[in-house]
Design an enzyme around this catalytic site. Structure first.
Site, PDB file in Angstrom:
ATOM      1  N   TYR A 283       0.845  -1.209   0.000  1.00 45.62           N
ATOM      2  CA  TYR A 283       0.000   0.000   0.000  1.00 45.62           C
ATOM      3  C   TYR A 283       0.872   1.247   0.000  1.00 45.62           C
ATOM      4  O   TYR A 283       0.712   2.167  -0.797  1.00 45.62           O
ATOM      5  CB  TYR A 283      -0.865   0.038   1.261  1.00 45.62           C
ATOM      6  CG  TYR A 283      -2.057  -0.870   1.251  1.00 45.62           C
ATOM      7  CD1 TYR A 283      -1.948  -2.198   1.638  1.00 45.62           C
ATOM      8  CD2 TYR A 283      -3.301  -0.393   0.865  1.00 45.62           C
ATOM      9  CE1 TYR A 283      -3.052  -3.031   1.624  1.00 45.62           C
ATOM     10  CE2 TYR A 283      -4.415  -1.223   0.857  1.00 45.62           C
ATOM     11  CZ  TYR A 283      -4.278  -2.535   1.245  1.00 45.62           C
ATOM     12  OH  TYR A 283      -5.380  -3.363   1.242  1.00 45.62           O
TER      13      TYR A 283
ATOM     14  N   THR B  87       6.123  -4.041   9.011  1.00 41.03           N
ATOM     15  CA  THR B  87       6.767  -4.086  10.340  1.00 41.03           C
ATOM     16  C   THR B  87       5.704  -4.494  11.358  1.00 41.03           C
ATOM     17  O   THR B  87       5.249  -3.673  12.160  1.00 41.03           O
ATOM     18  CB  THR B  87       7.309  -2.696  10.711  1.00 41.03           C
ATOM     19  OG1 THR B  87       6.258  -1.737  10.471  1.00 41.03           O
ATOM     20  CG2 THR B  87       8.517  -2.329   9.875  1.00 41.03           C
TER      21      THR B  87
ATOM     22  N   LYS C 184       4.848   9.102  14.895  1.00 37.75           N
ATOM     23  CA  LYS C 184       3.977   8.189  14.134  1.00 37.75           C
ATOM     24  C   LYS C 184       3.289   7.182  15.056  1.00 37.75           C
ATOM     25  O   LYS C 184       2.071   6.991  14.996  1.00 37.75           O
ATOM     26  CB  LYS C 184       4.779   7.444  13.078  1.00 37.75           C
ATOM     27  CG  LYS C 184       4.001   6.351  12.372  1.00 37.75           C
ATOM     28  CD  LYS C 184       2.818   6.873  11.572  1.00 37.75           C
ATOM     29  CE  LYS C 184       2.021   5.741  10.974  1.00 37.75           C
ATOM     30  NZ  LYS C 184       0.841   6.219  10.199  1.00 37.75           N
TER      31      LYS C 184
ATOM     32  N   ARG D 299      -5.027   7.623  19.139  1.00 37.56           N
ATOM     33  CA  ARG D 299      -6.371   7.324  18.615  1.00 37.56           C
ATOM     34  C   ARG D 299      -6.917   6.066  19.283  1.00 37.56           C
ATOM     35  O   ARG D 299      -8.098   5.983  19.630  1.00 37.56           O
ATOM     36  CB  ARG D 299      -6.311   7.148  17.098  1.00 37.56           C
ATOM     37  CG  ARG D 299      -7.681   7.007  16.460  1.00 37.56           C
ATOM     38  CD  ARG D 299      -7.625   7.280  14.991  1.00 37.56           C
ATOM     39  NE  ARG D 299      -8.860   7.096  14.281  1.00 37.56           N
ATOM     40  CZ  ARG D 299      -9.846   7.997  14.183  1.00 37.56           C
ATOM     41  NH1 ARG D 299      -9.733   9.157  14.827  1.00 37.56           N
ATOM     42  NH2 ARG D 299     -10.937   7.757  13.484  1.00 37.56           N
TER      43      ARG D 299
ATOM     44  N   GLY E 282     -10.215  -2.387  14.351  1.00 40.80           N
ATOM     45  CA  GLY E 282      -9.495  -3.215  13.373  1.00 40.80           C
ATOM     46  C   GLY E 282      -8.541  -2.365  12.564  1.00 40.80           C
ATOM     47  O   GLY E 282      -8.175  -1.258  12.964  1.00 40.80           O
TER      48      GLY E 282
ATOM     49  N   CYS F 128      -3.159  -0.392  11.205  1.00 39.31           N
ATOM     50  CA  CYS F 128      -2.293   0.556  11.936  1.00 39.31           C
ATOM     51  C   CYS F 128      -2.622   0.622  13.420  1.00 39.31           C
ATOM     52  O   CYS F 128      -1.764   0.422  14.266  1.00 39.31           O
ATOM     53  CB  CYS F 128      -2.461   1.960  11.353  1.00 39.31           C
ATOM     54  SG  CYS F 128      -2.380   2.052   9.592  1.00 39.31           S
TER      55      CYS F 128
ATOM     56  N   ARG G 130     -23.148  -0.054  16.441  1.00 41.04           N
ATOM     57  CA  ARG G 130     -22.603   1.188  15.891  1.00 41.04           C
ATOM     58  C   ARG G 130     -23.624   2.313  15.852  1.00 41.04           C
ATOM     59  O   ARG G 130     -23.401   3.327  15.189  1.00 41.04           O
ATOM     60  CB  ARG G 130     -22.074   0.929  14.456  1.00 41.04           C
ATOM     61  CG  ARG G 130     -20.897  -0.031  14.398  1.00 41.04           C
ATOM     62  CD  ARG G 130     -19.608   0.610  14.834  1.00 41.04           C
ATOM     63  NE  ARG G 130     -18.480  -0.330  14.773  1.00 41.04           N
ATOM     64  CZ  ARG G 130     -17.234   0.000  15.050  1.00 41.04           C
ATOM     65  NH1 ARG G 130     -16.956   1.238  15.403  1.00 41.04           N
ATOM     66  NH2 ARG G 130     -16.256  -0.882  15.006  1.00 41.04           N
TER      67      ARG G 130
HETATM   68  N1  SAJ Z   1     -13.139   3.190  15.431  1.00 41.49           N
HETATM   69  C1  SAJ Z   1     -14.056   3.209  16.486  1.00 41.49           C
HETATM   70  N2  SAJ Z   1     -14.484   4.407  16.966  1.00 41.49           N
HETATM   71  C2  SAJ Z   1     -14.033   5.594  16.440  1.00 41.49           C
HETATM   72  C3  SAJ Z   1     -13.093   5.561  15.378  1.00 41.49           C
HETATM   73  C4  SAJ Z   1     -12.672   4.345  14.888  1.00 41.49           C
HETATM   74  O1  SAJ Z   1     -14.493   2.154  16.963  1.00 41.49           O
HETATM   75  O2  SAJ Z   1     -14.491   6.643  16.894  1.00 41.49           O
HETATM   76  C5  SAJ Z   1     -12.673   1.901  14.910  1.00 41.49           C
HETATM   77  C6  SAJ Z   1     -13.056   1.682  13.462  1.00 41.49           C
HETATM   78  O3  SAJ Z   1     -14.305   1.072  13.361  1.00 41.49           O
HETATM   79  C7  SAJ Z   1     -11.919   0.779  12.966  1.00 41.49           C
HETATM   80  C8  SAJ Z   1     -10.719   1.206  13.800  1.00 41.49           C
HETATM   81  O4  SAJ Z   1     -11.249   1.895  14.942  1.00 41.49           O
HETATM   82  O5  SAJ Z   1     -12.201  -0.574  13.222  1.00 41.49           O
HETATM   83  C9  SAJ Z   1      -9.725   2.127  13.079  1.00 41.49           C
HETATM   84  O6  SAJ Z   1     -10.484   3.151  12.509  1.00 41.49           O
HETATM   85  P1  SAJ Z   1      -9.752   4.539  11.999  1.00 41.49           P
HETATM   86  O7  SAJ Z   1     -10.844   5.509  11.712  1.00 41.49           O
HETATM   87  O8  SAJ Z   1      -8.694   4.922  12.935  1.00 41.49           O
HETATM   88  O9  SAJ Z   1      -9.149   4.160  10.564  1.00 41.49           O
HETATM   89  P2  SAJ Z   1      -7.731   3.554  10.181  1.00 41.49           P
HETATM   90  O10 SAJ Z   1      -7.428   2.284  10.852  1.00 41.49           O
HETATM   91  O11 SAJ Z   1      -7.694   3.566   8.697  1.00 41.49           O
HETATM   92  O12 SAJ Z   1      -6.697   4.634  10.760  1.00 41.49           O
HETATM   93  C10 SAJ Z   1      -6.059   5.493   9.876  1.00 41.49           C
HETATM   94  C11 SAJ Z   1      -4.828   6.007  10.565  1.00 41.49           C
HETATM   95  N3  SAJ Z   1      -4.066   6.732   9.591  1.00 41.49           N
HETATM   96  C12 SAJ Z   1      -2.776   6.385   9.390  1.00 41.49           C
HETATM   97  O13 SAJ Z   1      -2.214   5.522  10.010  1.00 41.49           O
HETATM   98  C13 SAJ Z   1      -2.085   7.173   8.359  1.00 41.49           C
HETATM   99  C14 SAJ Z   1      -5.196   6.937  11.697  1.00 41.49           C
HETATM  100  O14 SAJ Z   1      -4.000   7.579  12.160  1.00 41.49           O
HETATM  101  C15 SAJ Z   1      -6.160   7.986  11.252  1.00 41.49           C
HETATM  102  O15 SAJ Z   1      -6.514   8.777  12.376  1.00 41.49           O
HETATM  103  C16 SAJ Z   1      -7.401   7.321  10.676  1.00 41.49           C
HETATM  104  O16 SAJ Z   1      -6.979   6.537   9.545  1.00 41.49           O
HETATM  105  C17 SAJ Z   1      -8.392   8.375  10.201  1.00 41.49           C
HETATM  106  O17 SAJ Z   1      -8.467   9.427  10.871  1.00 41.49           O
HETATM  107  O18 SAJ Z   1      -9.087   8.080   9.225  1.00 41.49           O
END
Ligand code: SAJ
Length: 449
Positions: A24, A101, A222, A229, A273, A276, A418
């Site tokens: 990716y 990693t 990072k 989060r 999930g 990252c 949700r």
């Molecule tokens: N989730 C929750 N509640 C929330 C937000 C997310 O349960 O309020 C869950 C989602 O359902 C998912 C998981 O957490 O299963 C991760 O969701 P995510 O929105 O964090 O999306 P990701 O995993 O794609 O995280 C990426 C990360 N970006 C990078 O690593 C460059 C994260 O740092 C970003 O904050 C996030 O995208 C984003 O903001 O979209």
């Protein structure tokens, strides 16, 4: 190649760029750097991926707007090609390392792929070239692991034989090219020469801010941004579990908390999930060594990883309240990907929940509009089910015809993890339901089944 020469050669598009690892991150970086006018050689161990890129195709799963077109265009212009031969990096003034990693089941970082890449790069690296680690690594890895491997295999010291930096990626599946261009980046350089060369490279294709730092700071930034989060989400999930016990409604509580200045309670849910967020907190916590398991980060990870089990319990409690035996109950699970409007199943909370339902004797049908193995009509998937569990906030589930769903099911029972379905609409359709984070003794429209 002197430091100034390298930065100038990069700016003049005269330094070929190597990208090791065409996943990716690597593919998005290679295509974006080629689009900025550089010649790029991607080094990839998987022959089918090398062949796909050289045929001008995008080998990535899922929808990546603009990626296939950009790869085809860059390959046809001769600005991007792929190979499995690390020796071709000898032509490059810059080498980016974008390999996986992961962390193991013991939550400890697994740097085998990173080490192997550096072992292959060192012997062929051009004199004075810049090596940038883009992979997310545990703090201390760039200097503690990468540097000695490159010095040993490259036969010289950093700052003379080569320059070393860390510029962690900030891309999300489904938005790779947009993120690669727009997101701010941290330039973790060990020397002023390395910093100048990194700025020349990233300044040629990144529109976001470029902040100078050292490699350790960049590693901490990072891993911390993702650990932060995860802890935020864990707080939302913890509040949900407290509200269930207290007999309150977390969705209303968080709404009112967020009226308070500076508060932003995120959304509770069925789990965390992706590639990252579940991994990076462990990379950050690894700095604590034996104390990592007792950290806030580990507690947040454990809580978030407990949510799929809580969802299974909610379904079991609802079936029990409605006197439906769990053994032999037929469930339909709506949502398998880890994120709404995505087909990415890495770290899927549903995948973690399914064995827990099976161990209770339930039979389960899974639906997901974005996951090939589970696409189809949700009403068909729900036919004859005793209970539905909404696990992912896909738009399609917000738009479900609840009357038709109730008619298709054997019993109108539903768990919403949700908060995608309106209680009033569920009541009108005759459902008895539970919402994650809402106490079961709250008045609901109907309990009789
Ligand atoms: N989730 C929750 N509640 C929330 C937000 C997310 O349960 O309020 C869950 C989602 O359902 C998912 C998981 O957490 O299963 C991760 O969701 P995510 O929105 O964090 O999306 P990701 O995993 O794609 O995280 C990426 C990360 N970006 C990078 O690593 C460059 C994260 O740092 C970003 O904050 C996030 O995208 C984003 O903001 O979209």
């Amino acid at each position: 190649m002197s430091d100034v020469d390298l930065a100038e050669r990069i700016a003049a598009r005269q330094a070929e760029v190597g990208v090791v690892g065409l996943g990716y991150v690597g593919l998005a970086a290679a295509a974006s750097i080629a689009a900025a006018g550089h010649r790029v050689t991607g080094v990839e161990l998987r022959p089918e991926r090398v062949a796909a890129v050289n045929a001008g195709r995008c080998p990535l799963d899922g929808d990546e707007p603009g990626m296939a077109e950009l790869i085809a265009d860059m390959v046809s212009r001769g600005r991007l090609r792929a190979t499995a031969d690390h020796a071709e990096l000898a032509r490059c003034g810059v080498v980016l390392v974008c390999v996986e990693t992961p962390v193991g089941d013991d939550h400890r970082p697994r740097h085998q792929a990173l080490r192997a890449a550096c072992e292959s790069i060192g012997p062929v690296l051009a004199q004075g070239a810049l090596v940038v680690i883009e992979s997310t690594v545990a703090p201390g890895t760039t200097t503690g692991l990468v540097l000695p491997v490159l010095e040993r295999t490259g036969g010289g010291v950093e700052g003379e034989r080569f320059h070393l930096g860390h510029c962690p990626e900030r891309v999300m599946p489904g938005r790779l090219l947009g993120n690669m261009r727009a997101m701010d980046r941290v330039l973790g350089a060990r020397s002023t020469g390395g910093a100048a060369a990194m700025r020349a490279l990233y300044g040629s294709f990144v529109a976001g801010r470029l902040d100078d730092a050292d490699p350790l700071t960049a590693e901490l930034v990072k891993t911390a941004e993702n650990a932060y989060r995860d802890v935020e989400i864990a707080f939302a999930n913890q509040l949900a579990l407290i509200c269930e016990r207290a007999g309150a409604d977390v969705w209303r509580v968080r709404e009112l908390v967020n009226r308070s200045p500076g508060r932003n309670v995120l959304l509770p849910g069925s789990g965390v999930g992706g590639h990252c967020i579940p991994k990076d907190p462990w990379l950050l916590a690894s700095v604590l060594g034996e104390d990592a398991d007792g950290s806030l980060l580990a507690a947040a990870r454990r809580l978030n990883d407990s949510m799929p089990a809580r969802c299974a319990d909610l379904a079991a409690e609802l079936l029990q309240e409605c006197m439906v035996p769990l053994e032999g109950a037929r469930l339909v699970v709506l949502g398998f990907s880890y994120l709404e409007e995505s087909g990415d199943v890495r770290g899927s909370p549903t995948a973690a929940m399914l064995p827990l339902l099976a161990s209770r004797g339930c039979s389960v049908t899974v639906h997901d509009p974005f996951v090939p193995a589970h696409v189809g009509d949700p009403l068909e998937a729900a036919t004859g089910a005793d209970c539905a569990i909404v696990m992912v906030a896909h738009r399609a589930y917000r738009q479900l015809d609840l009357d038709a769903l109730a008619r298709a099911m054997r019993r109108p029972l539903l768990v919403d993890t949700r908060a995608v379905l309106e209680p009033a609409a569920l009541a009108r359709a005759g459902f008895t339901w539970r919402r994650l984070g809402v106490g079961s003794d709250l008045p609901v429209a109907s309990r009789a089944v």
